[in-house]
Design an enzyme around this catalytic site. Structure first.
Site, short mmCIF file in Angstrom:
data_model
loop_
_atom_site.label_atom_id
_atom_site.label_comp_id
_atom_site.label_asym_id
_atom_site.label_seq_id
_atom_site.Cartn_x
_atom_site.Cartn_y
_atom_site.Cartn_z
N SER A 1 0.84 -1.19 0.00
CA SER A 1 0.00 0.00 0.00
C SER A 1 0.89 1.25 0.00
O SER A 1 1.69 1.43 -0.91
CB SER A 1 -0.95 -0.04 1.20
OG SER A 1 -1.98 0.90 1.08
N ASP B 1 -8.74 -4.81 -5.82
CA ASP B 1 -8.26 -4.00 -4.71
C ASP B 1 -9.15 -2.77 -4.57
O ASP B 1 -9.29 -1.99 -5.51
CB ASP B 1 -6.81 -3.58 -4.98
CG ASP B 1 -6.14 -2.95 -3.77
OD1 ASP B 1 -6.82 -2.19 -3.05
OD2 ASP B 1 -4.94 -3.21 -3.56
N HIS C 1 -7.07 -6.00 -0.40
CA HIS C 1 -6.00 -5.01 -0.48
C HIS C 1 -4.71 -5.60 0.06
O HIS C 1 -4.60 -5.86 1.26
CB HIS C 1 -6.40 -3.77 0.32
CG HIS C 1 -5.37 -2.69 0.31
ND1 HIS C 1 -4.82 -2.18 -0.85
CD2 HIS C 1 -4.78 -2.01 1.33
CE1 HIS C 1 -3.94 -1.23 -0.55
NE2 HIS C 1 -3.91 -1.12 0.77
#
Length: 493
Positions: A205, A433, A460
């Site tokens: 991320s 995602d 995610h």
């Protein structure tokens, strides 16, 4: 070496420092830290890394970065530096977790897993602290929750914000030096202090942004780098947020489709009506909040909980339960989900610092949005992600909470483009995602010249969770042997 030797630079003393490893007990900043630190397969050990507060003034103030190391289960071939995301994610705690979920992986068999709390985060000193018992709570409009768009702030609000953040966070200079480029420099000091000639890095991320910036700053120091759940390096803040919210709408639709297979789904069975049914449940909370524990859940809190649950299909049943509770006049489950994503503790009046750190790091990294930009973001978001629409006429003037921040726009967008001398890297991107869309992974891979591993499924990030043997096998072969299969790389969750 003589003191006046040009090679005897003030920065050198940071690169040659020795880390003193010790128990992690004193590094705990939350109850979760205390609970999970002992769970790592090998006993974790922690240390403090001294770094310049401002790299343009290495002889000035210093900061102290908290570091954790969990030894490889077998013969170690070096350190794998790990960042879980955020910004504001607690690196120490999540590294402990990754050591557990990768407990049977060849990655943790061969690498010492090393995590750290980035600038302004967790046990790193100074950490961002804008809260006090008498001035700021979870309901403060400055510290918006996930899904809050452009709260109505005044100049007095943003000035007071900076003043109280500076007071609690080591001063204005500390706030100005919490961006990704500064943390990337900390990572290179840590690499040296660990005795590593080259860096092995796993960033997820926001960690993909951090890794990309490191690659841009120190391409010659990279051995292997996996960037999972990738930030698109070409998108300005307004476009990045809109792309993320659009991704959440896609995830909402997938959650609703799953819900529709149940006989008691609160959203019904007609795809054309899912968003309207959701709005009918949540929008009234704007005027009439429902009780939860000793608090109330309004639209903003409930939406934050839903969006937190959309990060993983594993949490979709909790969203459904939460919606059913709201229909019955309670908000316990959505409040719990909202706390989980926001970093607030259960009494609603304190925070673990992640919300504040996210704001501080993003303010330094990204350009400040104008009032017109914020107004357009509201309009565009509710068109692209109508499940987020509060159902009210949002006409209040918007002012960025970064308006008075001492440093903004430091990252520079686009970033990490056409880097010379960068070895082969690997970008991992999941098609479903919700917050870092697959299109961003494609663009990051193109920008870095990386191999792209496309993972079909919902959720995610995937590498550190141990949920996909296919992903783990490709990631381990790359990190250990620098080997990647030829052709397009794909796995399925």
């Amino acid at each position: 070496m003589p003191a006046d030797d040009p090679q005897n630079k003030p920065i050198d003393r940071y690169h040659t420092q020795e880390l003193v490893w010790e128990s992690c007990e004193s590094y705990a900043v939350t109850a979760l830290d205390e609970q999970y630190f002992p769970l790592a397969p090998n006993q974790p050990e922690c240390a403090r890394l001294e770094v310049p507060m401002d790299y343009s003034d290495p002889e000035g103030e210093t900061a102290s970065v908290a570091v954790v190391r969990i030894a490889a289960r077998g013969e170690s071939m070096g350190s794998l530096l790990y960042n879980p995301g955020g910004p504001g994610g607690a690196g120490l705690l999540t590294t402990m977790g990754a050591s557990v979920t990768l407990g049977e992986s060849a990655i943790t068999e061969r690498f010492d897993l090393v995590g750290f709390d980035p600038r302004g985060v967790g046990a790193t000193e100074p950490a961002v602290d804008c809260y006090s018992e008498d001035s700021t709570t979870a309901g403060d409009k400055v510290f918006e929750r996930l899904g809050s768009i452009a709260p109505a702030l005044t100049e007095a609000d943003t000035q007071a914000l900076v003043e109280r953040c500076a007071e609690g966070s080591g001063g204005i200079n500390a706030l100005a030096n919490m961006g990704s480029r500064t943390t990337a420099k900390d990572m290179d000091v840590l690499r040296e202090a660990l005795g590593e000639e080259k860096l092995n890095f796993l960033g997820q991320s926001y960690g993909s942004r951090l890794g990309s910036v490191y690659a841009e700053e120190f391409p010659e120091n990279v051995r292997a780098m996996i960037l999972d759940g990738a930030f698109d390096p070409t998108l300005q803040l307004q476009d990045r947020l809109l792309a993320s919210y659009t991704g959440f709408q896609v995830a909402f639709d997938a959650m609703a489709a799953s819900c529709a297979t149940q006989h008691d789904c609160p959203l019904g069975t007609d795809p054309a009506g899912w968003t309207a049914a959701f709005q009918a449940i949540l929008q009234p909370l704007g005027e009439s909040p429902v009780p939860a524990l000793e608090e109330e859940v309004n639209f903003e809190v409930a939406l934050s909980g839903v969006m937190g649950g959309l990060y993983s299909p594993d949490a979709w049943p909790r969203i459904i339960t939460g919606l059913q509770e709201v229909q019955q006049g309670r908000g316990n489950e959505l409040l719990a989900l909202a706390y989980g994503i926001s970093g607030f503790e259960g009494d609603g009046d304190t925070s673990d610092g992640s919300t504040e750190a996210l704001m501080a790091i993003n303010c330094v990294d990204e350009d400040e949005l104008s009032a017109d930009d914020l107004a357009a973001l509201r309009t565009d978001t509710y068109e692209q992600a109508p499940f987020m629409d509060p159902g009210t006429d949002v006409t209040e003037a918007a002012r960025s909470h970064c308006a008075d921040w001492p440093e903004t726009g430091e990252l520079g967008i686009p970033y990490a483009h056409e880097i010379e001398g960068l070895p082969a890297t690997l970008v991992v991107s999941t098609t479903g995602d919700p917050t870092t869309p697959h299109s961003g992974g494609i663009r990051l891979a193109e920008s870095l010249g990386s191999s792209l591993l496309t993972v079909e499924g919902e959720g995610h990030t995937v590498v550190s969770g141990g949920a996909s043997p296919c992903v783990d096998e490709i990631a381990a072969a790359y990190l250990i042997h620098l080997e990647l299969p030829e052709g397009e790389l794909a796995c399925t969750l």
